[in-house]
Design a protein around this motif. Structure first.
Motif, PDB file in Angstrom:
ATOM      1  N   PRO A 115      -8.815  22.198   6.409  1.00  0.00           N
ATOM      2  CA  PRO A 115      -8.212  22.514   7.694  1.00  0.00           C
ATOM      3  C   PRO A 115      -6.878  21.786   7.851  1.00  0.00           C
ATOM      4  N   GLU A 116      -5.965  22.387   8.599  1.00  0.00           N
ATOM      5  CA  GLU A 116      -4.620  21.819   8.748  1.00  0.00           C
ATOM      6  C   GLU A 116      -4.621  20.406   9.305  1.00  0.00           C
ATOM      7  N   THR A 117      -5.577  20.122  10.198  1.00  0.00           N
ATOM      8  CA  THR A 117      -5.634  18.775  10.776  1.00  0.00           C
ATOM      9  C   THR A 117      -5.829  17.731   9.680  1.00  0.00           C
ATOM     10  N   GLN A 135      -5.304  18.177   6.490  1.00  0.00           N
ATOM     11  CA  GLN A 135      -4.162  18.243   5.604  1.00  0.00           C
ATOM     12  C   GLN A 135      -2.999  17.381   6.131  1.00  0.00           C
ATOM     13  N   LEU A 136      -2.785  17.435   7.429  1.00  0.00           N
ATOM     14  CA  LEU A 136      -1.698  16.678   8.047  1.00  0.00           C
ATOM     15  C   LEU A 136      -1.922  15.174   7.869  1.00  0.00           C
ATOM     16  N   GLU A 138      -1.398  14.195   4.252  1.00  0.00           N
ATOM     17  CA  GLU A 138       0.017  14.087   3.886  1.00  0.00           C
ATOM     18  C   GLU A 138       0.639  12.812   4.459  1.00  0.00           C
ATOM     19  N   LEU A 139       0.240  12.460   5.682  1.00  0.00           N
ATOM     20  CA  LEU A 139       0.764  11.227   6.277  1.00  0.00           C
ATOM     21  C   LEU A 139       0.331  10.020   5.449  1.00  0.00           C
ATOM     22  N   LEU A 167     -11.377  16.023  12.523  1.00  0.00           N
ATOM     23  CA  LEU A 167     -11.272  17.446  12.237  1.00  0.00           C
ATOM     24  C   LEU A 167     -10.692  18.258  13.374  1.00  0.00           C
ATOM     25  N   CYS A 201      -7.533  14.689  15.972  1.00  0.00           N
ATOM     26  CA  CYS A 201      -6.356  14.479  15.134  1.00  0.00           C
ATOM     27  C   CYS A 201      -5.184  13.960  15.976  1.00  0.00           C
ATOM     28  N   ALA A 202      -4.962  14.603  17.134  1.00  0.00           N
ATOM     29  CA  ALA A 202      -3.862  14.176  18.003  1.00  0.00           C
ATOM     30  C   ALA A 202      -4.089  12.739  18.466  1.00  0.00           C
ATOM     31  N   ILE A 240      -3.299  10.281  15.640  1.00  0.00           N
ATOM     32  CA  ILE A 240      -1.856  10.131  15.427  1.00  0.00           C
ATOM     33  C   ILE A 240      -1.236   9.328  16.575  1.00  0.00           C
ATOM     34  N   GLN A 285      -3.002  25.255  13.682  1.00  0.00           N
ATOM     35  CA  GLN A 285      -3.601  24.021  14.185  1.00  0.00           C
ATOM     36  C   GLN A 285      -2.588  22.903  14.391  1.00  0.00           C
ATOM     37  N   VAL A 286      -1.615  22.780  13.426  1.00  0.00           N
ATOM     38  CA  VAL A 286      -0.621  21.706  13.581  1.00  0.00           C
ATOM     39  C   VAL A 286       0.169  21.865  14.873  1.00  0.00           C
ATOM     40  N   VAL A 327      -1.842  20.532  17.574  1.00  0.00           N
ATOM     41  CA  VAL A 327      -1.858  19.064  17.558  1.00  0.00           C
ATOM     42  C   VAL A 327      -0.588  18.532  18.213  1.00  0.00           C
ATOM     43  N   ARG A 385      -0.539  18.828  21.920  1.00  0.00           N
ATOM     44  CA  ARG A 385      -1.382  17.781  22.510  1.00  0.00           C
ATOM     45  C   ARG A 385      -0.635  16.442  22.508  1.00  0.00           C
ATOM     46  N   LEU A 386       0.095  16.157  21.419  1.00  0.00           N
ATOM     47  CA  LEU A 386       0.842  14.897  21.337  1.00  0.00           C
ATOM     48  C   LEU A 386       1.872  14.810  22.458  1.00  0.00           C
ATOM     49  N   LEU A 395       0.272  13.913  25.551  1.00  0.00           N
ATOM     50  CA  LEU A 395      -0.065  12.493  25.568  1.00  0.00           C
ATOM     51  C   LEU A 395       1.184  11.644  25.806  1.00  0.00           C
ATOM     52  N   MET A 413       4.173  11.788  23.758  1.00  0.00           N
ATOM     53  CA  MET A 413       5.060  11.543  22.622  1.00  0.00           C
ATOM     54  C   MET A 413       6.145  12.614  22.611  1.00  0.00           C
ATOM     55  N   ILE A 440       2.848  21.999   7.862  1.00  0.00           N
ATOM     56  CA  ILE A 440       2.522  20.601   7.605  1.00  0.00           C
ATOM     57  C   ILE A 440       3.767  19.795   7.246  1.00  0.00           C
ATOM     58  N   VAL A 443       5.004  16.506   9.175  1.00  0.00           N
ATOM     59  CA  VAL A 443       5.103  15.162   8.598  1.00  0.00           C
ATOM     60  C   VAL A 443       6.506  14.593   8.832  1.00  0.00           C
ATOM     61  N   MET A 458       7.593  11.298  10.885  1.00  0.00           N
ATOM     62  CA  MET A 458       8.294  10.199  10.224  1.00  0.00           C
ATOM     63  C   MET A 458       9.584   9.875  10.984  1.00  0.00           C
TER      64      MET A 458
END
Lengths: 267, 282, 288
Positions: free
Chosen positions: B247-249, B251-252, B255-256, B268, B273-274, B277, C249-250, C253, C256-257, C260, C262, C271, C275, C279
């Motif tokens: 799943p992308e979560t 995967q992210l 990668e980090l 998951l 995930c959020a 991070i 999904q990213v 995410v 959502r950030l 929050l 950010m 992805i 990333v 960074m």
């Protein structure tokens, strides 16, 4: 497009005609056909036509739909009519070049066209107002006595039910394959008969292959749902004759008797 | 001892070859089991044997060696065949090829009719099954006029009408669009949670697999990974080697981590995930 | 320069004059430039399949026009036929259209219909097979002996062999596993690069389209709902979800950030960008 064909389609509805027992409808179609072939002269044809119009009226099927369904058969109907028109001997009405039209030919052609149209429309009314499942149920029930002659009645009606179920799916699929091959430059319109027949190969081969695949998957799915032939099967919808069926049979009998009577009097 | 819904012991199976096709050995001494009431996702590439395995669960295929039993019934016992199929229902990829009748409710009634159930009881089961999949409104419709997701829900209703203890679904969403996929996944989840039916879901959608209690990854007829979604998807490298995605979560986060972070890979859901991070970055 | 394809005020009505009549497409206008990779997204029934059938003349507009290099595709019969070869259309599940005895003959079907010479057909078949990665020794096999993914690629080669300037694909990866799908996308990109071809890909997978398209067209109920670069389109993530489309999904995410607190770009859709965005965020805040 192929989608336009209404042959054998079912138009859901809630009329008395829709609610009649499928067996009643099947038997009445037989009565109707017998009456049609007994009919001899204008009066009896008019009676049969009147019956059909009343049935159509009650069922709520649109007259336009019925005319549309006759369209693909137009050629056959006209062809039979013309054959009768020219090849009936009798009193000459008009004659030109090598052909003659007789008085008998004219009436015969007229009755022939009327008879075929009435026959087709009447039987179409059966499929228009009866869902394929109840139609097959009705047939299975009527043919049940044939089991004693070792005829696989259940299997045959199951096959018919599935065939009817897959007609729309396969017409959609055929349309899709035709478009896909057209996109590859296939030409279905030009060339002589042989070329055109050959042009069908790119449609028929994929269609056969996909039908086999479907059949295979369907068989597995049926097995998974415990299908094991007709033995010990029950039915969600049990067929049951009701008062309206008795009325329908009664009316059918009157019409048939009238037509026979009219024939005796040569009307 | 608790009974297992499905238990596969030392399974051997090969597709017999013909004149010019070689015999294909699919399984060699495979062990696998499913607990009653659980929701198991089976992942793997096309041709890894997951569909073949599924067909062993209700005696469509029989083992050439070893034993498969469902709810303590041996699948090779011919006398128990109907009981086995009644217990373990199967739903396939293409809904068009599993619907038998052109009226929705008559199709759902097909299996109970085959089982010789009395009419009133069939009526009850059909209504109940259509209610569960949320298709009551369509009971008199013709299936070919419904959307893919609706058709697949009818196919599921047709199986639940047998009142199975377990349902095996072989890529039920592969031919559907996102909307249909959500409808079907929601139905499957409810079957498991509310009706307590054991679910085996075969898929290659990672996001779908993440909804299960347990994920089993197959490769060449063997089990490559087995555990909770978090346990399995955190083995990113291993799944990548098997040419599968995660799943992308996950995967992210993975990668980090390649960039010097140290996230645990078991977050998951989007929310988890959020949050992970956010904690590290903000 | 004239765009290679222009859609001008296109409308299409199904079953005109019957009770089943409905508008499949309403006032659609857009243009596509030479060499572009355009993604068309929408769920089933949004009109995307009807739209692409108009682009290669399989369907006729009820009103409006389709222009190929500035000329109406329905101008005359010969031009329409010509456009059908220049705008290649790969249908959904194209493997179901295979019919010839060998893979070679099946790929050659399109070029043969174009009336090309034997040598040219041979060159094109081999080149197309190369693009989709079908090895030489498989060309004489029956297409029905290939695996699922290979069948799909053979069918795509059948269209590529006509060497269309515009290649349209309707959900080319549907039903394949992720690795099989990725391989097909690589094949398509290879073809685009080699011939500087224009590619239009229809999909309902946002992730997939976003990864390769320069521009996205989002259809909803027969009309264009959004149009722009993936970055522009994904900055409307919530609207996309409302239409019933899946947002990566990213992207969710990142939304959502932001909630929050950010300050990250909300229109991240893969992805790699995610990333680097994180960074960068770290870098900026570390400096502060």
């Amino acid at each position: 497009m192929l989608k336009d064909i209404t042959l054998g389609q079912y138009f859901p509805g809630n009329s008395v005609i829709h609610r009649l027992d499928p067996r009643t409808k099947l038997l009445l179609v037989v009565v109707y056909i017998v009456a049609l072939f007994t009919a001899k002269w204008f009066v009896s044809y008019a009676l049969v036509l009147l019956c059909l119009i009343v049935i159509i009226g009650i069922s709520g099927v649109k007259p336009r739909t019925i005319l549309k369904s006759l369209k693909p058969l137009l050629f056959i109907i006209l062809f039979t009519g013309i054959l009768n028109l020219f090849y009936t001997e009798g009193k000459t009405l008009v004659s030109f070049w090598i052909s003659t039209i007789t008085y008998e030919g004219l009436t015969r052609a007229f009755f022939m066209i009327l008879r075929i149209s009435l026959l087709v429309t009447g039987t179409f009314m059966l499929t228009y107002t009866t869902s394929p499942v109840s139609l097959t149920d009705g047939m299975e029930s009527l043919l049940r006595p044939l089991r004693h002659l070792h005829i696989p009645v259940h299997e045959l009606s199951m096959m018919m039910c599935i065939a009817l179920r897959f007609i729309p799916t396969l017409t959609q699929e055929t349309d899709k394959i035709i478009s896909a091959q057209k996109a590859r430059g296939a030409d279905f319109e030009s060339g002589n008969l042989v070329a055109r027949a050959k042009a069908l190969v790119p449609i028929l081969v994929p269609l056969f292959i996909s039908s086999f695949r479907r059949a295979d998957e369907l068989a597995t799915a049926m097995e998974c749902r415990c299908y094991h032939g007709g033995e010990g099967r029950t039915k969600l919808k049990q067929l049951q004759y009701r008062a309206r069926d008795a009325v329908a049979f009664f009316l059918g009998a009157i019409v048939l008797a009238s037509v026979i009577l009219l024939r005796i009097f040569g009307l | 001892m608790e009974t297992k819904a499905i238990s596969v012991e030392q399974l051997n199976f090969a597709y017999a070859g013909g004149e010019d096709t070689p015999t294909v050995q699919v399984f060699e001494n495979l062990d696998f089991s499913v607990e009653e009431g659980s929701f198991v996702a089976v992942l793997g590439r096309n041709g890894c044997g997951k569909s073949t395995l599924a067909k062993h669960f209700n005696a469509i295929l029989l083992p050439s060696g070893g034993k498969v039993s469902v709810f303590s019934m041996d699948t090779s016992d011919e006398d128990a065949l109907l009981d086995i199929r009644k217990c373990v229902g199967m739903v396939f990829q293409n809904p068009d090829n599993q619907i038998i009748s052109n009226v929705v409710e008559e199709d759902v009634a097909f299996a109970p009719e085959n089982l010789g159930i009395p009419r009133d009881e069939i009526r009850r089961r059909v209504d109940e099954a259509l209610e569960i999949v949320g298709m009551t409104k369509y009971k008199n419709h013709a299936p070919h006029l419904l959307s893919g997701g609706q058709k697949q829900r009818i196919a599921i209703a047709g199986v639940i009408a047998m009142r199975p203890k377990c349902i095996v679904l072989d890529e039920p969403t592969a031919m559907l669009d996102p909307r249909g996929r959500r409808e079907v996944m929601e139905t499957i989840r409810r079957l498991n949670e509310e009706s307590k039916i054991t679910v085996v879901l075969i898929t290659h959608h990672m996001a779908e697999a993440a909804l299960a209690d347990r994920v089993v990854v197959m490769e060449h007829g063997n089990i490559l990974a087995d555990g909770t979604p978090k346990e399995v998807f955190s083995q990113v490298q291993r799944l990548k080697d098997a040419r599968l995605t995660v799943p992308e979560t996950t995967q992210l986060l993975y990668e980090l981590n390649q960039n010097g972070y140290d996230f645990s890979l078991d977050s998951l859901s989007v929310e988890e995930c959020a949050q992970a991070i956010y904690k590290t970055f903000a | 320069m004239t765009p290679i394809l222009q859609v001008v005020d296109l409308c299409h009505t199904y079953g005109e004059g019957t009770p089943f009549c409905h508008d499949a497409l309403q006032n659609i206008s857009f243009s596509i430039e030479e060499g572009e990779f355009v993604g068309i997204i929408g769920h089933t029934g949004s009109g995307k399949s009807t739209l692409i059938q108009h682009l290669n003349c399989l369907a006729k507009p009820s009103s409006g026009q389709i222009l190929f290099r500035g000329e109406d595709v329905w101008k005359d019969k010969a031009f329409t036929r010509d456009v059908r070869f220049r705008v290649g259309l790969v249908f959904q599940y194209p493997e179901y259209q295979l019919f010839e005895e060998t893979v070679y003959d099946d790929i050659a079907f399109g070029p043969k219909n174009m009336g090309l010479s034997k040598e040219e057909i041979d060159r094109r078949v081999r080149r197309a097979a190369g693009f989709v990665g079908i090895p030489e020794e498989n060309l004489q096999k029956s297409p029905f002996d290939l695996s699922g993914g290979q069948k799909r690629r053979a069918a795509i080669a059948g269209v590529i062999a006509m060497e269309p300037q515009v290649l349209i694909l309707d959900e080319p990866t549907a039903g394949l596993d992720p690795a099989g799908g990725e391989k097909i996308l690589q094949n398509i990109r290879a073809y685009q690069k080699a011939l500087n071809a224009t590619v239009i890909m229809v999909s309902h997978s946002m992730e997939e389209v976003a990864a390769c398209a320069d521009r996205l067209i989002v259809l909803n109920e027969g009309a264009v709902a959004m149009m722009g670069t993936p970055h522009e389109v994904f900055s409307h993530a919530q609207e996309l979800e409302k239409i019933g489309l899946d947002v990566p999904q990213v992207t969710r995410v990142f939304l959502r950030l932001r909630q929050l607190g950010m300050d990250v770009d909300p229109a991240v859709y893969n992805i790699k960008d995610a990333v680097s965005a994180l960074m960068k965020y770290r870098g900026v805040n570390a400096d502060a």
